[in-house]
Design a protein around this motif. Structure first.
Motif, PDB file in Angstrom:
ATOM      1  N   SER A 130       4.774 -18.075 -11.433  1.00  0.00           N
ATOM      2  CA  SER A 130       4.317 -16.733 -11.362  1.00  0.00           C
ATOM      3  C   SER A 130       2.919 -16.964 -11.857  1.00  0.00           C
ATOM      4  O   SER A 130       2.754 -17.266 -12.959  1.00  0.00           O
ATOM      5  CB  SER A 130       5.213 -15.843 -11.927  1.00  0.00           C
ATOM      6  OG  SER A 130       4.521 -14.404 -11.887  1.00  0.00           O
ATOM      7  N   VAL A 149      11.139 -14.665  -6.693  1.00  0.00           N
ATOM      8  CA  VAL A 149      10.154 -15.395  -7.573  1.00  0.00           C
ATOM      9  C   VAL A 149      10.875 -15.728  -9.084  1.00  0.00           C
ATOM     10  O   VAL A 149      11.607 -15.285  -9.473  1.00  0.00           O
ATOM     11  CB  VAL A 149       9.083 -14.328  -7.837  1.00  0.00           C
ATOM     12  CG1 VAL A 149       8.052 -15.141  -9.018  1.00  0.00           C
ATOM     13  CG2 VAL A 149       8.144 -14.270  -6.773  1.00  0.00           C
ATOM     14  N   PRO A 153       6.690 -11.561 -11.598  1.00  0.00           N
ATOM     15  CA  PRO A 153       5.564 -11.449 -10.713  1.00  0.00           C
ATOM     16  C   PRO A 153       4.483 -10.666 -11.239  1.00  0.00           C
ATOM     17  O   PRO A 153       4.643  -9.627 -11.943  1.00  0.00           O
ATOM     18  CB  PRO A 153       6.136 -11.133  -9.238  1.00  0.00           C
ATOM     19  CG  PRO A 153       7.390 -10.379  -9.775  1.00  0.00           C
ATOM     20  CD  PRO A 153       7.700 -11.097 -10.857  1.00  0.00           C
ATOM     21  N   HIS A 162      12.961 -10.828  -8.747  1.00  0.00           N
ATOM     22  CA  HIS A 162      12.637 -11.960  -9.399  1.00  0.00           C
ATOM     23  C   HIS A 162      13.824 -12.410 -10.487  1.00  0.00           C
ATOM     24  O   HIS A 162      14.274 -11.382 -11.014  1.00  0.00           O
ATOM     25  CB  HIS A 162      11.274 -11.894 -10.041  1.00  0.00           C
ATOM     26  CG  HIS A 162      11.024 -10.775 -10.687  1.00  0.00           C
ATOM     27  ND1 HIS A 162      10.657  -9.341 -10.379  1.00  0.00           N
ATOM     28  CD2 HIS A 162      11.278 -10.559 -12.395  1.00  0.00           C
ATOM     29  CE1 HIS A 162      10.823  -8.658 -11.609  1.00  0.00           C
ATOM     30  NE2 HIS A 162      10.960  -9.305 -12.630  1.00  0.00           N
ATOM     31  N   ASP A 164      14.047 -14.099 -14.411  1.00  0.00           N
ATOM     32  CA  ASP A 164      13.061 -14.542 -15.492  1.00  0.00           C
ATOM     33  C   ASP A 164      13.831 -14.602 -16.606  1.00  0.00           C
ATOM     34  O   ASP A 164      14.969 -14.058 -16.929  1.00  0.00           O
ATOM     35  CB  ASP A 164      11.863 -13.569 -15.489  1.00  0.00           C
ATOM     36  CG  ASP A 164      10.729 -14.082 -16.294  1.00  0.00           C
ATOM     37  OD1 ASP A 164      10.622 -15.405 -16.759  1.00  0.00           O
ATOM     38  OD2 ASP A 164       9.846 -13.144 -16.598  1.00  0.00           O
TER      39      ASP A 164
END
Length: 337
Positions: A130, A149, A153, A162, A164
């Motif tokens: 990212s 992602v 992002p 996403h 994370d």
């Protein structure tokens, strides 16, 4: 006579469409129904024809895995190998395949993503990084192509699924850990602010120092490119740091060698703590204290979320946070006043 999904449906007392969805492992079908249908498939010796099903659904059963701009260091970084291992584990479960997308520049990457999509080679993409103002994410979003992602992002955050870690909190946690060991002069090496993950970790580092009433010394913060002279200069500051937070384990390996060359002993003269908990962290001398971010699960959940989105375009946007933990090793020690 060959067994068909109609035979399976009749035996399982479900509709043929339900059998098709079980074969696709659709999240809309209950686990109990899936188990019943799969029992009948096994009893009748039925083997799904995934190629025919893909053609019927106009799907490729393949995911595109977008790497960062490729250089030798990217392919040597175990983070990407481990995240791809997590993706592979899920794609094998779901009978999907993977296709790596690489390029030396953003422009080259974007061209290859466009080619793969317009040639209908993949059903969606996983972006393994990212960063701000990413033209690849712009293209995927504007063309309404399914994608997820790994990382937070910087564009279309609320609309992008996403996976994370809470890198801001992880940045705070490592500073608090060092302060509990008595460290007050804590530097940060590897502050690559082009990457969102590093930007968030540095933000957490700064916040933890400020909350403890300590001044954030700008001379204590270095990027990922440094020389032995840079590190020597760091330790000539008054006061010199007694501990260093490092952007990730790969940078820590380079920093550890630099410290050895300039005669700074670890952890006696300087403690080191890093992020990612790669396998090499345990192999360093001394072994490196590092934050385990569960890279495998990042990849696995990114692939799971993407396939759910492919199978159901109305699937809600997800923001998945994978927990982190500090793995203590010998590179950090308590400092006495």
């Amino acid at each position: 006579m060959a067994v068909t999904i109609k035979d399976i449906a009749k035996r399982a007392n479900v509709a043929t469409s339900t059998v098709s969805r079980v074969i696709q492992d659709s999240p809309k079908i209950s686990e109990a129904t899936k188990a019943r249908v799969r029992r009948e498939m096994k009893a009748l010796g039925y083997e799904p024809n995934y190629s025919a099903q893909s053609l019927a659904n106009r799907m490729t059963q393949s995911l595109g895995i977008i790497m960062p701009e490729a250089d030798v260091a990217i392919f040597q970084n175990p983070f990407f190998l481990e995240s791809i291992r997590g993706i592979s584990d899920l794609t094998n479960e779901k009978n999907y395949t993977m296709a790596l997308v690489t390029g030396k520049t953003d422009e080259e990457l974007l061209s290859r993503v466009k080619t793969m999509r317009r040639a209908n080679r993949v059903d969606g993409f996983i972006v393994l990084y990212s960063k701000p103002d990413d033209p690849i994410v712009d293209f995927l979003h504007n063309e309404k192509i399914a994608y997820t992602v790994i990382g937070k992002p910087q564009q279309y955050v609320s609309e992008t699924t996403h996976v994370d870690n809470d890198n801001y909190q992880a940045g705070k946690d490592v500073v608090c850990y060092l302060m509990e060991l008595g460290h007050k002069h804590i530097a940060y090496v590897g502050a690559d602010l082009e990457r969102t993950v590093h930007k968030e970790r540095v933000r957490g580092y700064r916040q933890a120092l400020e909350e403890a009433g300590m001044t954030v010394n700008p001379h204590y913060i270095f990027g990922s490119e440094f020389t032995d002279d840079d590190i020597s200069e760091l330790f000539r500051l008054q006061p010199p740091p007694t501990a260093i937070v490092v952007g990730d384990d790969m940078i820590a390996m380079s920093l550890q060698r630099a410290l050895h060359r300039i005669g700074i002993r670890m952890p006696e003269a300087c403690s080191l703590i890093s992020f990612n908990n790669l396998i090499l962290a345990d192999m360093m001398n001394p072994p490196l204290t590092s934050v385990d971010i569960d890279i495998f699960k990042l990849g696995y959940q990114a692939a799971k979320s993407l396939i759910e989105k492919i199978q159901d375009p109305e699937e809600v946007t997800k923001h998945i946070i994978i927990p982190h933990r500090i793995v203590e090793r010998a590179s950090c020690s308590r400092i006495e006043e």
